[in-house]
Write a protein that holds these residues in place. Structure first.
Motif, short mmCIF file in Angstrom:
data_model
loop_
_atom_site.label_atom_id
_atom_site.label_comp_id
_atom_site.label_asym_id
_atom_site.label_seq_id
_atom_site.Cartn_x
_atom_site.Cartn_y
_atom_site.Cartn_z
N PRO A 151 -55.28 -0.93 58.52
CA PRO A 151 -56.37 -1.45 57.69
C PRO A 151 -56.35 -2.97 57.52
CG PRO A 151 -54.80 -0.28 56.34
CD PRO A 151 -54.37 -0.08 57.77
N LYS A 152 -55.16 -3.57 57.56
CA LYS A 152 -55.09 -5.02 57.41
C LYS A 152 -55.66 -5.74 58.62
CE LYS A 152 -51.21 -5.16 54.25
NZ LYS A 152 -49.83 -5.59 54.02
N ALA A 153 -55.31 -5.25 59.80
CA ALA A 153 -55.80 -5.88 61.03
C ALA A 153 -57.16 -5.34 61.45
CB ALA A 153 -54.79 -5.65 62.16
N LYS A 154 -57.64 -4.31 60.73
CA LYS A 154 -58.91 -3.66 61.08
C LYS A 154 -58.92 -3.26 62.55
CE LYS A 154 -61.35 -6.16 57.53
NZ LYS A 154 -62.36 -7.14 57.20
N GLN A 155 -57.87 -2.52 62.92
CA GLN A 155 -57.65 -2.18 64.32
C GLN A 155 -57.23 -0.72 64.45
OE1 GLN A 155 -54.48 -4.58 65.82
NE2 GLN A 155 -54.45 -3.62 67.81
N THR A 156 -57.69 -0.07 65.53
CA THR A 156 -57.27 1.29 65.85
C THR A 156 -55.95 1.22 66.60
OG1 THR A 156 -59.53 2.11 65.97
CG2 THR A 156 -57.87 3.36 67.15
N LEU A 157 -54.94 1.95 66.09
CA LEU A 157 -53.64 1.97 66.74
C LEU A 157 -53.54 3.08 67.78
CD1 LEU A 157 -51.43 1.38 63.58
CD2 LEU A 157 -52.27 -0.31 65.24
N SER A 158 -54.14 4.24 67.48
CA SER A 158 -54.16 5.34 68.46
C SER A 158 -55.27 6.31 68.10
CB SER A 158 -52.81 6.06 68.51
OG SER A 158 -52.55 6.73 67.30
N VAL A 159 -55.73 7.04 69.12
CA VAL A 159 -56.77 8.05 68.95
C VAL A 159 -56.30 9.32 69.64
CG1 VAL A 159 -59.16 8.68 69.45
CG2 VAL A 159 -58.60 6.31 68.90
N LEU A 160 -56.43 10.45 68.94
CA LEU A 160 -56.09 11.75 69.51
C LEU A 160 -57.33 12.61 69.45
CD1 LEU A 160 -53.81 13.68 70.50
CD2 LEU A 160 -53.51 14.32 68.12
N GLU A 161 -57.91 12.92 70.59
CA GLU A 161 -59.14 13.72 70.63
C GLU A 161 -58.81 15.20 70.59
OE1 GLU A 161 -61.80 12.58 73.73
OE2 GLU A 161 -61.76 10.46 73.14
N LEU A 162 -59.53 15.94 69.75
CA LEU A 162 -59.36 17.38 69.67
C LEU A 162 -60.12 18.04 70.82
CD1 LEU A 162 -59.77 17.93 65.83
CD2 LEU A 162 -57.68 17.60 67.13
N THR A 163 -59.55 19.11 71.34
CA THR A 163 -60.15 19.79 72.49
C THR A 163 -60.64 21.17 72.10
OG1 THR A 163 -58.00 20.67 73.14
CG2 THR A 163 -58.65 18.57 74.12
N ASP A 164 -61.21 21.88 73.02
CA ASP A 164 -61.60 23.28 72.87
C ASP A 164 -62.62 23.49 71.75
OD1 ASP A 164 -61.52 25.86 73.83
OD2 ASP A 164 -59.88 26.47 72.52
N ASN A 165 -63.54 22.53 71.60
CA ASN A 165 -64.64 22.64 70.64
C ASN A 165 -64.15 22.81 69.21
OD1 ASN A 165 -67.41 22.49 70.23
ND2 ASN A 165 -67.63 24.69 70.16
N GLU A 166 -63.07 22.10 68.85
CA GLU A 166 -62.54 22.13 67.48
C GLU A 166 -63.13 20.99 66.68
OE1 GLU A 166 -58.36 22.94 66.49
OE2 GLU A 166 -58.10 23.12 68.66
N ALA A 167 -63.44 21.28 65.42
CA ALA A 167 -63.94 20.27 64.49
C ALA A 167 -62.95 20.12 63.35
CB ALA A 167 -65.31 20.69 63.94
N ALA A 168 -62.53 18.90 63.07
CA ALA A 168 -61.62 18.64 61.95
C ALA A 168 -62.40 18.74 60.65
CB ALA A 168 -60.99 17.26 62.10
N VAL A 169 -61.90 19.52 59.70
CA VAL A 169 -62.60 19.72 58.43
C VAL A 169 -61.78 19.31 57.22
CG1 VAL A 169 -64.15 21.51 59.31
CG2 VAL A 169 -61.93 22.16 58.35
N SER A 170 -60.47 19.13 57.37
CA SER A 170 -59.64 18.70 56.25
C SER A 170 -58.39 18.00 56.77
CB SER A 170 -59.25 19.90 55.37
OG SER A 170 -58.50 20.84 56.11
N VAL A 171 -57.84 17.13 55.92
CA VAL A 171 -56.62 16.42 56.30
C VAL A 171 -55.82 16.11 55.03
CG1 VAL A 171 -57.69 14.13 56.22
CG2 VAL A 171 -55.68 14.48 57.65
#
Length: 144
Positions: free
Chosen positions: A24-44
């Protein structure tokens, strides 16, 4: 190209979700993990585990083949991720399928932790119908 024509969209019941680690300080993405198999993230949730010396794990609830109207899902999962490489990358530790009951649960929910206060809920209405009792006692099968 996306700024001209917009983001490509899937049809009904098609999802593309990702988990993104940000600085958040650098306003930068460090890593991205894409979900497969038609999954939708609904909670964390970020959960510190006492058994692992207070190390924080990321628990993500996902559903498969979700449609919004009428609302339905094929099944749900809870995935546990560990922050690695100096807290810049998510690594999958464990993934488990959770039962999805037709009456009530629409998305995976995290079980209460020991630190959580007990939840109070109103008693379920009593019915004389054997059919409604049968449905609640026998949840639909899990995804394959």
């Amino acid at each position: 190209m996306e700024s001209v024509v917009g983001v490509p969209r899937g049809g009904p019941g098609k999802w593309a979700s990702c988990l993104r680690v940000l600085d958040p300080k650098a306003k930068q993405t460090l890593s991205v993990l894409e979900l497969t198999d038609n999954e939708a993230a609904v909670s964390v949730a970020a959960v510190p585990l006492r058994e692992r010396g207070g190390e924080t794990f990321i628990i993500v609830g996902t559903v498969k083949d979700m449609t919004l109207h009428p609302r339905s899902v094929a099944c749900g999962f809870l995935s546990v991720y560990q922050l690695t490489d100096g807290n810049t990358t998510l690594s999958l530790v464990h993934k488990t399928q959770v039962p999805m009951h037709a009456a009530g649960i629409r998305a995976p929910r995290l079980p209460p932790t020991r630190a959580s206060p007990p939840r109070c809920s109103a008693p379920a209405p009593q019915t004389n119908s054997r059919q409604s009792t049968r449905r609640s006692l026998h949840p639909p099968p899990l995804c394959t």
